[in-house]
Design an enzyme around this catalytic site. Structure first.
Site, mmCIF file in Angstrom:
data_model
loop_
_atom_site.group_PDB
_atom_site.id
_atom_site.type_symbol
_atom_site.label_atom_id
_atom_site.label_comp_id
_atom_site.label_asym_id
_atom_site.label_seq_id
_atom_site.Cartn_x
_atom_site.Cartn_y
_atom_site.Cartn_z
ATOM 1 N N ARG A 328 24.365 60.371 31.311
ATOM 2 C CA ARG A 328 25.640 59.951 31.895
ATOM 3 C C ARG A 328 26.726 61.024 31.857
ATOM 4 O O ARG A 328 27.428 61.205 32.848
ATOM 5 C CB ARG A 328 26.139 58.649 31.248
ATOM 6 C CG ARG A 328 25.135 57.484 31.351
ATOM 7 C CD ARG A 328 25.731 56.143 30.977
ATOM 8 N NE ARG A 328 26.673 55.686 31.976
ATOM 9 C CZ ARG A 328 27.963 55.765 31.868
ATOM 10 N NH1 ARG A 328 28.509 56.232 30.761
ATOM 11 N NH2 ARG A 328 28.743 55.366 32.847
ATOM 12 N N CYS A 358 18.149 73.855 28.776
ATOM 13 C CA CYS A 358 18.631 75.083 29.414
ATOM 14 C C CYS A 358 19.417 74.793 30.689
ATOM 15 O O CYS A 358 18.970 75.097 31.794
ATOM 16 C CB CYS A 358 17.451 75.993 29.702
ATOM 17 S SG CYS A 358 16.429 76.214 28.251
HETATM 18 N N1 LLP Z 1 22.861 44.526 40.854
HETATM 19 C C1 LLP Z 1 22.627 45.599 41.636
HETATM 20 C C2 LLP Z 1 22.140 45.379 42.993
HETATM 21 C C3 LLP Z 1 22.865 46.886 41.148
HETATM 22 O O1 LLP Z 1 22.641 47.932 41.940
HETATM 23 C C4 LLP Z 1 23.341 47.070 39.826
HETATM 24 C C5 LLP Z 1 23.578 48.404 39.290
HETATM 25 C C6 LLP Z 1 23.548 45.924 39.038
HETATM 26 C C7 LLP Z 1 23.307 44.672 39.585
HETATM 27 C C8 LLP Z 1 24.035 46.005 37.624
HETATM 28 O O2 LLP Z 1 25.323 46.552 37.577
HETATM 29 P P1 LLP Z 1 26.143 46.626 36.201
HETATM 30 O O3 LLP Z 1 26.524 45.213 35.800
HETATM 31 O O4 LLP Z 1 25.298 47.286 35.197
HETATM 32 O O5 LLP Z 1 27.345 47.441 36.552
HETATM 33 N N2 LLP Z 1 23.682 54.624 36.069
HETATM 34 C C9 LLP Z 1 25.054 54.235 36.302
HETATM 35 C C10 LLP Z 1 25.178 52.815 36.776
HETATM 36 C C11 LLP Z 1 24.363 52.543 38.023
HETATM 37 C C12 LLP Z 1 24.430 51.093 38.461
HETATM 38 C C13 LLP Z 1 23.424 50.813 39.508
HETATM 39 N N3 LLP Z 1 23.374 49.469 39.956
HETATM 40 C C14 LLP Z 1 25.841 54.483 35.030
HETATM 41 O O6 LLP Z 1 25.264 54.945 34.040
HETATM 42 O O7 LLP Z 1 27.056 54.287 34.996
#
Ligand code: LLP
Length: 430
Positions: A328, A358
Site C-alpha cells: 500500500r 531493490c
Molecule cells: N465491492 C467491490 C465491487 C469492490 O471492488 C471492493 C473493493 C469492495 C466491495 C470492498 O471495498 P472496501 O469496503 O474494502 O473499501 N487495494 C486498495 C483497495 C482496493 C479496493 C478494491 N475494491 C487499498 O489497499 O486501499
C-alpha cells in the site's frame, strides 16, 4: 533531536492492540513473544477486533432487510472467512479462487454475490454450480456470456447490473471506481438499455441493481449521491415493467489510519433507508460489500529492524518486511501507523522505514520520529486489509506467516512460505 515519549498515548483506533507495562499486546498476547516464537515479517490479527467490526454492522442493521457480504479481497485467510461465516456474513467474491475459499469455509452460496469486471466462463460455471445468490454484471458482453454459460449448464443466472453512477468518491484515484473514466460498471445512461437486453437473454433472471463507487471513503455524501441516481433508475425500470428485489451499494466505508473520522455503518444505513422509504422503495433488500472496514484495524504487520543507516539527508531503518509484504505505501503513498513493540526512552530521530527490495518505491513509512536500535521489532498498524492479500514474491521473498490472536491464545492460520514453495512448479530446459 527531541526527547522521546516512550509510549504513544493514543491508540484509539486500535483498542485490541494496546501497551501494557511498555509492551505492545494483541488482546492478551505480548507481541514480542509472538515475534520471538514465529519470526517476522508476521501478520497478526485479533479475533475480538474482527468480531467488534462485524458487530458495528450487525447492530446497525437491526431488523432491516440487509445482507452484509464481506468483500473478501481485503483479507481472504480461511480463518478470517470462517469467523465471518460463523457470525452470519455473506461474501462478495471476485474470482473462482475466492469462490473456492468461500466454499471451503462452508459459506452459504445463497449469501454470495459474484462481482468483478472480467469473469471467465469457468468461473461463471463454478458459481452457477455452487448456486450463488447473484452475479454483478459489468457489461453487455458479460451478460451475453453469462446467459450462454447458464444455458449450457441448464440453469438461470440471477443478475444485478453494476452501474457506474459517475460520482466522485473523493478518495485516492487508484481506489476510486465510480467515475465515468473508470473501467467499472455500465454507464448509468446506458443502463436502461442493458436491462432491456438482459430481459431477452434466456439464461438470465434479473433480480437487482449494483454499484460500488470506491474504497476508503471518509465522506458519506458520495454514497447518497449515487443512491439518488440509482433510485431514479429503479423508477425508470418499473416504468418498463422491471421490478427489482435487491439493491447492492458495494463496499467502501473507510477506516482510521491516522486521524480520519469515517462514517459509521449506522449513519450509512440510516441515510440509505430514509431515502428508500422516501422514494417508496422500502421493499428492496439492501446488500453491502464491506471489506476494509471489517478487517483493516484488526491486523498488524510485525517487522524487525535489520540495519540502521544514518545519512546526511535521511536516516534509514532497513527492516525485514518490504513492498512485497505490504504494497500500500508503494502503490498509493499510503500512511500506516508504526510503533515499536518495546518502546525505548531516548532521543528520537526521523527515519524512513524501508525494506530490502531493490526498488526505491520499497518503503513502508517515511519521516517517523523513532527511538530504535538494530533488532527491534516494529508494528505497522491497520494492516488487516489489503496487506497479505496483495503480497507477492518479488525478489524471491517468501510470503509472511499469519497468526490469529484469541484472548491469551494464538493460532498460526497460515504457515510462513518456504523457499521450496517458491521453486515448486518451475523447471529448467532439458
Ligand atoms: N465491492 C467491490 C465491487 C469492490 O471492488 C471492493 C473493493 C469492495 C466491495 C470492498 O471495498 P472496501 O469496503 O474494502 O473499501 N487495494 C486498495 C483497495 C482496493 C479496493 C478494491 N475494491 C487499498 O489497499 O486501499
Amino acid at each position: 533531536m527531541t526527547a522521546a515519549i516512550p509510549v504513544p498515548p493514543d491508540l484509539a483506533g486500535h483498542p485490541f492492540f494496546q501497551y501494557r507495562n511498555n509492551v505492545l499486546y494483541a488482546e492478551d498476547v505480548p507481541l514480542d513473544h509472538l515475534a520471538g516464537q514465529l519470526g517476522t515479517p508476521l501478520y497478526v490479527y485479533s479475533r475480538a477486533a474482527l468480531r467488534a467490526a462485524w458487530n458495528t454492522y450487525h447492530s446497525a442493521v437491526g431488523q432491516r432487510p440487509v445482507l452484509v457480504c464481506y468483500g473478501m479481497k481485503a483479507n481472504s485467510n480461511l480463518a478470517v472467512l470462517k469467523e465471518f461465516a460463523r457470525l452470519g456474513a455473506g461474501f462478495d467474491i471476485v474470482s473462482g479462487g475466492e469462490l473456492k475459499r468461500a466454499l471451503a469455509v462452508g459459506a452459504d452460496p445463497a449469501r454470495i454475490v459474484f462481482s468483478g469486471v472480467g469473469k471467465q466462463a469457468w468461473e461463471m460455471r463454478a458459481a452457477l454450480d455452487a448456486g450463488v445468490m447473484c452475479f454483478n454484471v459489468e457489461s453487455e458482453a458479460e451478460l451475453q456470456r453469462l446467459s450462454d454459460v447458464a444455458q449450457e449448464t441448464g440453469r438461470r443466472a440471477r443478475v444485478a447490473l453494476r452501474v457506474n453512477p459517475d460520482v466522485d468518491a473523493q478518495t485516492h484515484p487508484y481506489i476510486s471506481t465510480g467515475l465515468k473514466e473508470n473501467k467499472f460498471g455500465i454507464p448509468i445512461g446506458a443502463a436502461l438499455d442493458a436491462y432491456r437486453s438482459s430481459r431477452l437473454l434466456p439464461g438470465l433472471e434479473v433480480t437487482g441493481l449494483d454499484c460500488h463507487i470506491g474504497s476508503q471513503l471518509t465522506d458519506i455524501s458520495p454514497y447518497f449521491d449515487a443512491l439518488e441516481k440509482l433510485l431514479d433508475l429503479v423508477a425508470d425500470l418499473e416504468g418498463i415493467g422491471i421490478r427489482l428485489s435487491h439493491l447492492d451499494l458495494g463496499g467502501g466505508l473507510g477506516i482510521r489510519y491516522s486521524d480520519e473520522t469515517p462514517p459509521s455503518p449506522k449513519a450509512l444505513l440510516d441515510g440509505v433507508f430514509q431515502r428508500l422509504q422516501a422514494r417508496g422503495q422500502g421493499h428492496l433488500r439492501l446488500v453491502l460489500e464491506p471489506g476494509r472496514s471489517l478487517v483493516g484495524n484488526a491486523g498488524l504487520l510485525l517487522t524487525t529492524v535489520q540495519y540502521l543507516k544514518h545519512g546526511e539527508a535521511r536516516n534509514f531503518a532497513i527492516v525485514d518486511a518490504a513492498m512485497n509484504d505490504l504494497l500500500r505505501p508503494a502503490l498509493y503513498d499510503a500512511w500506516h501507523g508504526l510503533r515499536p513493540l518495546l518502546p525505548r526512552a531516548g532521543d528520537a530521530l526521523d527515519y524512513d522505514v524501508v525494506g530490502p527490495v531493490c526498488e526505491s518505491a520499497d518503503w513502508l513509512a517515511r519521516q517517523r520520529a523513532l527511538v530504535i536500535e538494530q533488532g527491534d521489532v516494529l508494528a505497522l498498524e491497520s494492516a488487516g486489509a489489503y496487506g497479505m492479500t496483495m503480497a507477492g514474491n518479488y525478489n524471491t521473498r517468501p510470503r509472511a506467516a499469519e497468526v490469529m490472536v484469541d484472548g491469551d491464545h494464538y493460532h498460526v492460520v497460515r504457515q510462513r512460505e518456504t523457499l521450496d514453495d517458491l521453486l515448486r512448479g518451475e523447471s529448467t530446459l532439458p
